[in-house]
Design a protein around this motif. Structure first.
Motif, short mmCIF file in Angstrom:
data_model
loop_
_atom_site.label_atom_id
_atom_site.label_comp_id
_atom_site.label_asym_id
_atom_site.label_seq_id
_atom_site.Cartn_x
_atom_site.Cartn_y
_atom_site.Cartn_z
N GLY A 140 0.84 -1.18 0.00
CA GLY A 140 0.00 0.00 0.00
C GLY A 140 0.88 1.24 0.00
N PRO A 141 0.30 2.41 0.24
CA PRO A 141 1.10 3.63 0.25
C PRO A 141 2.27 3.57 1.24
CG PRO A 141 -1.22 4.17 0.19
CD PRO A 141 -1.14 2.69 0.40
N THR A 142 2.06 2.98 2.41
CA THR A 142 3.12 2.90 3.42
C THR A 142 4.30 2.10 2.90
OG1 THR A 142 1.37 2.86 5.10
CG2 THR A 142 3.61 2.35 5.83
N GLY A 143 4.04 0.89 2.44
CA GLY A 143 5.12 0.04 1.97
C GLY A 143 5.82 0.59 0.76
N LEU A 144 5.07 1.22 -0.15
CA LEU A 144 5.68 1.76 -1.36
C LEU A 144 6.54 2.98 -1.08
CD1 LEU A 144 2.66 1.31 -3.80
CD2 LEU A 144 4.82 0.03 -3.84
N VAL A 145 6.07 3.87 -0.18
CA VAL A 145 6.90 5.02 0.19
C VAL A 145 8.19 4.56 0.85
CG1 VAL A 145 7.07 6.98 1.79
CG2 VAL A 145 5.03 6.71 0.37
N LEU A 146 8.09 3.60 1.75
CA LEU A 146 9.29 3.10 2.42
C LEU A 146 10.23 2.45 1.41
CD1 LEU A 146 10.92 2.53 4.97
CD2 LEU A 146 9.53 0.46 5.32
N ALA A 147 9.69 1.67 0.51
CA ALA A 147 10.53 1.00 -0.49
C ALA A 147 11.24 2.02 -1.38
CB ALA A 147 9.68 0.05 -1.33
N CYS A 148 10.53 3.07 -1.80
CA CYS A 148 11.16 4.12 -2.61
C CYS A 148 12.28 4.81 -1.84
CB CYS A 148 10.12 5.15 -3.04
SG CYS A 148 8.95 4.61 -4.30
N GLN A 167 -6.65 6.69 -4.25
CA GLN A 167 -5.55 5.93 -3.68
C GLN A 167 -4.91 5.01 -4.71
OE1 GLN A 167 -6.16 4.27 0.26
NE2 GLN A 167 -4.87 2.51 -0.21
N TRP A 168 -5.72 4.44 -5.60
CA TRP A 168 -5.12 3.54 -6.60
C TRP A 168 -4.12 4.29 -7.47
CZ3 TRP A 168 -5.54 4.74 -11.70
CH2 TRP A 168 -6.63 5.51 -12.14
N ARG A 169 -4.41 5.57 -7.76
CA ARG A 169 -3.47 6.36 -8.57
C ARG A 169 -2.20 6.68 -7.77
NH1 ARG A 169 -4.07 7.71 -13.99
NH2 ARG A 169 -6.02 8.87 -13.72
N THR A 170 -2.35 7.04 -6.51
CA THR A 170 -1.19 7.31 -5.66
C THR A 170 -0.26 6.10 -5.64
OG1 THR A 170 -2.46 8.82 -4.25
CG2 THR A 170 -0.45 7.89 -3.31
N GLN A 171 -0.85 4.93 -5.44
CA GLN A 171 -0.04 3.72 -5.37
C GLN A 171 0.63 3.42 -6.71
OE1 GLN A 171 -2.53 1.40 -1.87
NE2 GLN A 171 -2.73 0.73 -3.96
N ARG A 172 -0.06 3.67 -7.80
CA ARG A 172 0.54 3.40 -9.10
C ARG A 172 1.72 4.34 -9.36
NH1 ARG A 172 0.08 0.46 -13.94
NH2 ARG A 172 2.23 0.72 -14.62
N ILE A 173 1.57 5.61 -8.98
CA ILE A 173 2.66 6.56 -9.13
C ILE A 173 3.88 6.12 -8.31
CG2 ILE A 173 3.39 8.92 -8.56
CD1 ILE A 173 0.51 9.81 -9.30
N ALA A 214 6.04 -4.16 9.03
CA ALA A 214 4.64 -4.50 8.80
C ALA A 214 3.94 -3.30 8.19
CB ALA A 214 3.97 -4.89 10.11
N ALA A 215 3.62 -3.42 6.90
CA ALA A 215 2.83 -2.40 6.21
C ALA A 215 1.61 -3.10 5.61
CB ALA A 215 3.66 -1.71 5.13
N ASP A 216 1.12 -4.11 6.32
CA ASP A 216 0.08 -5.00 5.79
C ASP A 216 -1.30 -4.72 6.35
OD1 ASP A 216 1.16 -5.92 8.20
OD2 ASP A 216 0.85 -8.03 7.74
#
Length: 515
Positions: free
Chosen positions: A39-47, A135-141, A191-193
């Motif tokens: 989700g947004p949490t995991g993707l921001v952290l991964a970036c 949110q789907w667009r935020t996550q895709r970006i 845990a970003a689940d």
């Protein structure tokens, strides 16, 4: 929570979920950080980790990105984070401002009102928000940005076991559609689940909370060609009635986000039920709802994890705190979690910072999350209005053990260590441009830079003339945009430099940066 995933014709599914893209497979049995949840949490952290050269394995149980609009309000502080991560241009391209609210009564327009307070941008706070972005667009970006940085997500993989020792965590992963389990060892796990976090359950962290509102809510993404997209349409209850509904046009799509309370549906949400609820709460007939792209029903709860860390495992986002959607704080608070944790994990893994630095994640984020959780609950109950607090620009780290202020005699309203570092432009230099990136920044305002600099990897330095928003002095800006340390310049410049060099040992090992 129940979900409806309607059949979405191409190219919408590819655009919304990333499903058509190639997945990264998890061939390695060792990684620096395991992130559970995309989700947004995991993707921001991964970036954030990827741009720092930290290996992260991101696994997501679902076969694709979350397809709904759910968390659609992006607050100004989150826009600043997105600026730093290099995705703001795309966010602003696909996002939009909240339209004027339109109240309906008995099928007729009853009056307009502003959904959010008008706030003018300032030199120090250029983003006013909130920006609306499904949110789907935020996550895709964010996923696109992660792939640009060399990372990816492994979809359709479930975490079923997690153990840890003094050196690492060991996770058991298994394909959801069947296959052999695989063990992956990581230095740390996050845990970003989500609110029903498997990781939180496996490490034994409990949540404390309450039911904010017993009335069920329905949220759905719908297409209604007969309804204008100039307004955020609000349908209050008729005289003596209860419940409400709203239809918000989602920028650069054909869709509206539909929200209704109280809206009871069956065990599984169906498109027909969504259409029936729209017809029951508004003047719009069921037949006018031509598509239902996604839907979910839920009861509003608020909960906070008792702690955000168990050994080498951290909780972030909904796994750590569950909000009412009122006020638009859930996704934004989650992004701040990831942004706080990313640079600290990198400092320990890459720069030799003491392990104790990671203790400041819970120290800083738990009270801030608790404050935002309380704010969301009060807004939901009508006890407080949306305002400056929802923009999250006033959150600070003044009470963190990581913060050090050595100037004396500051006015109450003065910028101090622990505060968010404002933007501004001085001597042809924009401060946010200076701060952007995975580094610390030493800013000298109306005073020279010291000759002896702190041993911090990739440290940037700049000297500017007087700037009222800061005041005279030296400011060390953390990678997440907060002022870590502040000291006087002038005659005290070199004494300040000595103090700052001592402080720097908390976030980096001098030998790692050639000092």
């Amino acid at each position: 929570m129940k979900r409806l995933l309607n059949v979405v014709k191409e190219p919408w599914r590819s655009e919304r979920t990333g499903r058509s893209m190639n997945q990264r497979r998890y061939q390695e049995d060792r990684t620096d950080v395991l992130i559970v949840g995309a989700g947004p949490t995991g993707l921001v952290l991964a970036c954030d980790l990827a741009r720092r050269g930290v290996r992260a394995l991101v696994v997501e149980r679902s076969p694709e990105l979350f397809p709904g609009s759910r968390g659609k309000g992006i607050q100004p502080r989150t826009l600043e984070v997105f600026d730093d991560l290099g995705v703001l241009e795309e966010v602003m391209r696909w996002g939009g401002q909240a339209p004027i609210g339109m109240t309906w009564q008995g099928g007729s327009r009853a009056g307009e009102f502003r959904m959010f307070e008008d706030v003018e941008p300032t030199e120090g706070a250029p983003y006013t928000g909130p920006a609306l972005l499904p949110q789907w667009r935020t996550q895709r970006i964010l996923l696109d940005r992660l792939r640009e940085l060399g990372g990816d997500v492994v979809f359709g993989v479930e975490l079923t076991g997690l153990t840890q020792d003094a050196e690492s965590v060991c996770a058991t992963l298994i394909p959801v559609e069947g296959g052999s389990p695989k063990s992956v060892r990581a230095g740390y796990a996050v845990a970003a689940d989500g609110g029903r976090s498997t990781v939180r359950r496996l490490v034994g962290i409990k949540m404390t909370g309450e039911r904010v509102d017993p009335a069920p809510m329905l949220v759905a993404d719908v297409v209604i060609p007969t309804l204008d997209r100039d307004n955020w349409h609000i349908f209050p209850p008729a005289a003596g009635g209860t419940g409400f509904a709203a239809l918000c046009p989602l920028p650069h799509t054909r869709e509206f986000q539909f929200v209704a309370q109280s809206a009871s549906v069956g065990k599984e949400v169906t498109a027909e039920e969504v259409r029936a609820v729209v017809a029951a709460f508004t003047h719009i007939s069921a037949e006018e709802v031509t598509e239902v792209l996604w839907a979910s029903d839920f009861t509003v709860n608020a909960a906070l994890a008792d702690r955000f860390r168990e050994g080498r495992v951290f909780l972030a986002g909904d796994a750590a705190h569950i909000h009412s959607p009122a006020g638009g704080q859930g996704l934004n608070t989650s992004v701040q979690d990831a942004y706080n944790l990313g640079w600290k994990l990198a400092a320990v893994l890459r720069d030799g910072a003491p392990e104790a630095l990671l203790d400041t994640y819970e120290e800083e984020r738990l009270p801030n999350a608790a404050a935002m959780l309380g704010l969301s609950t009060r807004i939901h109950r009508g006890e407080e209005q949306r305002g400056a607090a929802t923009r999250q620009l006033g959150l600070d780290q003044r009470h963190s053990s990581l913060t050090r202020e050595i100037r004396s005699g500051l006015a109450d309203e003065a910028l101090a260590a622990g505060d968010r570092a404002p933007d501004g432009k001085r001597d042809g230099l924009r401060l946010f441009d200076l701060y952007r990136g995975p580094h610390f920044t030493l800013l000298a305002v109306d005073t020279p830079l010291p000759e002896r600099l702190p041993p911090l990897p990739g440290l940037r330095t700049a000297q500017t003339g007087a700037y009222e928003a800061y005041g005279r002095g030296l400011y060390l800006i953390r990678p997440d945009g907060y002022i870590a340390w502040a000291g006087p310049g002038g005659d005290a410049l070199e004494a300040s430099a000595d103090d700052l060099r001592s402080w720097a040992s908390r976030v980096a090992h001098p030998a790692r940066v050639g000092v």
